[in-house]
Write a protein that holds these residues in place. Sequence first.
Motif: not given
Length: 204
Positions: A95-124
Amino acid sequence: MNGLVIDASNSGLAGDMLISALIDLDNSNRVRETLTAIEKELRAYDHEFSITLNDLMNGGIKGKSISVKTVKRFHPKELYKISITVAEKIKLNHLALEFIKKTINLLTIAEATVHGVDFDKVHFHELASIDTVFDILMFAYLAMYHNLFDRTQVMIMPVAVGGGTVETAHGTLPVPAPATAEIIKRTNLIIRGGPVEKELLTPT
């Protein structure tokens, strides 16, 4: 623990605040040992990384705060890999591992969305340090420790986001910052403005 109320309606919310509050609920040897273990594991990736747990007294009310020192920066894919590797070493459950995966994916998707780039091209930018991994890992452990994933009822009061603007790697942005606003939208988090003109809610 039978239930948990998170009231960030005046203070706002960040990863270190959640972690500090949950540690203050039960500052047992087991929790302190896990904190030390995570610090040791993460220092292998950033040799400057360190954690300081502080006791606070504010207005006659005791509490805790965590301060983190970190210098190295990472790509989101690296942060994801580090998080899973360390989580498995300290034996977090599925359950903790699933939370970690979902959280990092959510952070990445949010950054990708606001910057208009593909998921794989996100830079924090602000999220590119081991501090982000620590926030997610330590909260995942504490949520597991307190049974927040499967048995506890969690109530979250409307979260204060602040107001005004914030300085970021992309210049001056409105509060809540775009990535934070995207996370709010995707998680249906209930928020409120103010009570001060500064950033009170961070992505982690």
